[in-house]
Structures are given as structure tokens and as C-alpha cells.
Design a protein around this motif. Sequence first.
Motif, PDB file in Angstrom:
ATOM      1  N   GLY A 200       0.805  -1.231   0.000  1.00 41.62           N
ATOM      2  CA  GLY A 200       0.000   0.000   0.000  1.00 41.62           C
ATOM      3  C   GLY A 200       0.833   1.273   0.000  1.00 41.62           C
ATOM      4  N   GLU A 201       2.165   1.151   0.058  1.00 33.74           N
ATOM      5  CA  GLU A 201       3.060   2.328   0.060  1.00 33.74           C
ATOM      6  C   GLU A 201       3.699   2.506  -1.315  1.00 33.74           C
ATOM      7  OE1 GLU A 201       2.844   4.094   2.623  1.00 33.74           O
ATOM      8  OE2 GLU A 201       2.070   2.689   4.072  1.00 33.74           O
ATOM      9  N   PRO A 202       4.122   3.664  -1.658  1.00 33.60           N
ATOM     10  CA  PRO A 202       3.996   4.910  -0.897  1.00 33.60           C
ATOM     11  C   PRO A 202       2.598   5.520  -1.075  1.00 33.60           C
ATOM     12  CG  PRO A 202       5.221   5.315  -2.935  1.00 33.60           C
ATOM     13  CD  PRO A 202       4.888   3.865  -2.915  1.00 33.60           C
ATOM     14  N   ASN A 203       1.964   5.875   0.036  1.00 37.51           N
ATOM     15  CA  ASN A 203       0.590   6.382  -0.043  1.00 37.51           C
ATOM     16  C   ASN A 203       0.487   7.886   0.169  1.00 37.51           C
ATOM     17  OD1 ASN A 203       1.159   6.545   2.648  1.00 37.51           O
ATOM     18  ND2 ASN A 203      -0.526   5.223   3.343  1.00 37.51           N
ATOM     19  N   SER A 204       1.581   8.520   0.478  1.00 37.78           N
ATOM     20  CA  SER A 204       1.649   9.963   0.701  1.00 37.78           C
ATOM     21  C   SER A 204       0.488  10.442   1.584  1.00 37.78           C
ATOM     22  CB  SER A 204       1.659  10.706  -0.651  1.00 37.78           C
ATOM     23  OG  SER A 204       2.157  12.022  -0.480  1.00 37.78           O
ATOM     24  N   PHE A 213      12.911   3.074   6.502  1.00 37.04           N
ATOM     25  CA  PHE A 213      12.815   1.635   6.753  1.00 37.04           C
ATOM     26  C   PHE A 213      11.756   1.475   7.836  1.00 37.04           C
ATOM     27  CE2 PHE A 213      17.248   2.175   5.372  1.00 37.04           C
ATOM     28  CZ  PHE A 213      17.411   1.151   4.440  1.00 37.04           C
ATOM     29  N   ARG A 214      10.815   0.619   7.566  1.00 38.02           N
ATOM     30  CA  ARG A 214       9.740   0.387   8.545  1.00 38.02           C
ATOM     31  C   ARG A 214       9.274  -1.063   8.433  1.00 38.02           C
ATOM     32  NH1 ARG A 214       5.446   4.673   9.893  1.00 38.02           N
ATOM     33  NH2 ARG A 214       3.840   3.598  11.108  1.00 38.02           N
ATOM     34  N   SER A 215       9.271  -1.756   9.548  1.00 36.55           N
ATOM     35  CA  SER A 215       8.906  -3.184   9.570  1.00 36.55           C
ATOM     36  C   SER A 215       9.763  -3.982   8.594  1.00 36.55           C
ATOM     37  CB  SER A 215       7.414  -3.387   9.263  1.00 36.55           C
ATOM     38  OG  SER A 215       6.631  -2.566  10.072  1.00 36.55           O
ATOM     39  N   TRP A 218       9.754  -0.609   3.121  1.00 34.15           N
ATOM     40  CA  TRP A 218       9.856   0.861   3.109  1.00 34.15           C
ATOM     41  C   TRP A 218       8.481   1.508   3.274  1.00 34.15           C
ATOM     42  CZ3 TRP A 218      13.030   1.649  -2.070  1.00 34.15           C
ATOM     43  CH2 TRP A 218      14.276   1.009  -1.948  1.00 34.15           C
ATOM     44  N   ASN A 219       8.526   2.751   3.762  1.00 33.04           N
ATOM     45  CA  ASN A 219       7.302   3.550   3.883  1.00 33.04           C
ATOM     46  C   ASN A 219       7.643   5.007   3.576  1.00 33.04           C
ATOM     47  OD1 ASN A 219       4.590   4.374   4.761  1.00 33.04           O
ATOM     48  ND2 ASN A 219       5.635   5.201   6.590  1.00 33.04           N
ATOM     49  N   ASP A 220       6.703   5.716   2.949  1.00 33.21           N
ATOM     50  CA  ASP A 220       6.904   7.169   2.810  1.00 33.21           C
ATOM     51  C   ASP A 220       6.319   7.818   4.056  1.00 33.21           C
ATOM     52  OD1 ASP A 220       4.272   6.591   2.109  1.00 33.21           O
ATOM     53  OD2 ASP A 220       4.150   8.181   0.602  1.00 33.21           O
ATOM     54  N   SER A 221       7.049   8.814   4.580  1.00 30.25           N
ATOM     55  CA  SER A 221       6.663   9.432   5.846  1.00 30.25           C
ATOM     56  C   SER A 221       6.892  10.941   5.785  1.00 30.25           C
ATOM     57  CB  SER A 221       7.454   8.792   6.982  1.00 30.25           C
ATOM     58  OG  SER A 221       6.962   9.222   8.227  1.00 30.25           O
ATOM     59  N   LYS A 222       6.426  11.630   6.809  1.00 26.68           N
ATOM     60  CA  LYS A 222       6.594  13.100   6.844  1.00 26.68           C
ATOM     61  C   LYS A 222       8.056  13.435   7.137  1.00 26.68           C
ATOM     62  CE  LYS A 222       1.845  14.166   8.310  1.00 26.68           C
ATOM     63  NZ  LYS A 222       1.375  14.602   7.000  1.00 26.68           N
ATOM     64  N   ASP A 224       9.458  15.941   8.322  1.00 30.09           N
ATOM     65  CA  ASP A 224       9.765  16.679   9.544  1.00 30.09           C
ATOM     66  C   ASP A 224       9.803  15.791  10.794  1.00 30.09           C
ATOM     67  OD1 ASP A 224       9.986  19.025   8.158  1.00 30.09           O
ATOM     68  OD2 ASP A 224       7.891  19.644   8.480  1.00 30.09           O
ATOM     69  N   TRP A 225       9.411  14.578  10.649  1.00 27.23           N
ATOM     70  CA  TRP A 225       9.424  13.706  11.825  1.00 27.23           C
ATOM     71  C   TRP A 225      10.844  13.228  12.119  1.00 27.23           C
ATOM     72  CZ3 TRP A 225       4.417  10.111  11.467  1.00 27.23           C
ATOM     73  CH2 TRP A 225       3.287  10.944  11.569  1.00 27.23           C
ATOM     74  N   ARG A 226      11.013  13.035  13.408  1.00 27.02           N
ATOM     75  CA  ARG A 226      12.367  12.613  13.848  1.00 27.02           C
ATOM     76  C   ARG A 226      12.466  11.089  13.884  1.00 27.02           C
ATOM     77  NH1 ARG A 226      15.203  15.998  17.592  1.00 27.02           N
ATOM     78  NH2 ARG A 226      14.954  14.355  19.165  1.00 27.02           N
TER      79      ARG A 226
HETATM   80  C1  BGC Z   1       2.251   6.176   8.633  1.00 28.97           C
HETATM   81  C2  BGC Z   1       2.075   6.182   7.162  1.00 28.97           C
HETATM   82  C3  BGC Z   1       1.781   4.801   6.659  1.00 28.97           C
HETATM   83  C4  BGC Z   1       0.671   4.146   7.399  1.00 28.97           C
HETATM   84  C5  BGC Z   1       0.465   2.709   6.982  1.00 28.97           C
HETATM   85  C6  BGC Z   1       1.093   5.522   9.324  1.00 28.97           C
HETATM   86  O1  BGC Z   1       1.318   5.437  10.665  1.00 28.97           O
HETATM   87  O2  BGC Z   1       2.411   7.477   9.099  1.00 28.97           O
HETATM   88  O3  BGC Z   1       3.189   6.681   6.496  1.00 28.97           O
HETATM   89  O4  BGC Z   1       1.531   4.803   5.295  1.00 28.97           O
HETATM   90  O5  BGC Z   1       0.949   4.183   8.795  1.00 28.97           O
HETATM   91  O6  BGC Z   1      -0.599   2.161   7.590  1.00 28.97           O
END
Ligand code: BGC
Length: 241
Positions: A200-204, A213-215, A218-222, A224-226
Motif C-alpha cells: 500500500g506504500e507509498p501512499n503519501s 525503513f519500517r517493519s 519501506w514507507n513514505d513518511s513526513k 519533519d518527523w524525527r
Molecule cells: C504512517 C504512514 C503509513 C501508514 C500505513 C502511518 O502510521 O504514518 O506513512 O503509510 O501508517 O498504515
Amino acid sequence: MDMSDPKKPMARHLGPLDEEELITSGIRHSPKDFGFQWTYGLRRFTGCLGQVPASLALQLFSLALFTVLLVAILVQVSEAPGSQGLENSKQEEIYQELTHLKAGVARLCRPCPWDWTFFQGNCYFFSKTQRNWHDSITACQEVGAQLVVIKTAEEQNFLQLLTSNRLTWMGLSDLKHEGTWHWLDGSPLLLSFMKYWNKGEPNSSGEEDCAEFRSEGWNDSKCDWRKFWICKNTSTPCSSD
Ligand code: BGC
Ligand code: CA
């Protein structure tokens, strides 16, 4: 006609027999007379050179002795290890020392700085603190590196494993053009890498332009987040030549 003084004892040169007689007569002579006996013996010793003045014979004898001594010294010097030989052995000693030092340096050589991880010719720094995406870029630049740009599948698998499910920035964004992803070195994201996006990514979702890197992927994220970040740099060659 004899013009000499008749009262003065007549000066007469001693003949060989006279001299023999003086020597064998048992007459004790003064130290002055000793010189006379010694030169006489020398003259007898030199045989036919007996007619040569004693001082000349002495000089010849001294010259011969000096020559023998000189030859003996020259033979000794030529047989002794010469200065060139000493020089060569010193050079050999220095060469051996250098070889040991080089081996020591080679053992000390590390492809990556302390606290960095080596993988396939590159070094990776996994941050222990968190920053936004732009500050993560700066952090890597400050250590002469770059926020990680992934080039191979092996590298991706290695990094994904080491992030251990921690949210971690990589050098990938679509900040310049929404939906078109580019690495920090300007290269576009290849189709062969699209499989690394999580399902489902990148879903902006609500403006997400930076990749993490997530789980398992990859994931698209904000931006400005740390999050944690990874710096990448080429490793130092550690060859022994
Ligand atoms: C994240 C998103 C992501 C979504 C997936 C949210 O917590 O901020 O970037 O696409 O989780 O479920
Ligand atoms: Ca997302």
C-alpha cells in the motif's frame, strides 16, 4: 811529498782485517764504539753491499720493512668486511624493520571508523539518536558521508535487517516532484526496487515525501518527523602492498 804534520798520528782507514781484529780482540769499547760495531755487522750481513754506506743500507732495510708492513695492512683491510658490506647489512636491517612495520600497520588497518559497520566495500553508521530527514542529511555530511543511497538488493537486505524494525531514514524522497522518487545522488528509483515498498506504500498519507525503513520494507513518511538515520561511505582499502 807528504805535507801532513809528522807529530800528528797518521790517519789510516781500517781494512776489513783490522776491523775483524778489533771485534775479536776482546777489547771493551765505549757506547760510541758500539755504533761502529753494529754498522760493521750490517755491512758483513749485506755481503757485496758491504761497500754501500751503512746509512743507505739502513734506509733500504727500513724501506723494505715498511713495505712489508704496508702490504700486510692492505691484505688485512681487503679481507675485512668493507664499508660497502656494512652499508648493505644496515640497509637489509632497515628493510626487515620496514617489512615488520608494514605488517603491523596492515593488522591495525580497519576498513571503517570505530562504531561503523563494514559491508561489501562500504561503511555504515547507524545513528543512536533521531533527527528529521533534512537534519539527518546534514549529520551524514558532517562526517564526510551521505544519508544512505541503496545500490543493490544485497545492500537493501543487509540494511533492512540491521534497522531491526526501528523507523530509520534513507536518502530517498519525492520532494522535487510528487510521485517521482529519487535518491540523494540524483539517481531515480529503479523499478526493480519498487518491491521494497510495504504493501500500500507509498501512499503519501497527508503529504509524505521522505522514505524510511519500517517493519519488513519501506514507507513514505513526513520529512519533519524525527527518526534514526543511516550514513554511508566508501571503506578504506587495507591492502598489504
Ligand atoms: C504512517 C504512514 C503509513 C501508514 C500505513 C502511518 O502510521 O504514518 O506513512 O503509510 O501508517 O498504515
Ligand atoms: Ca506512508
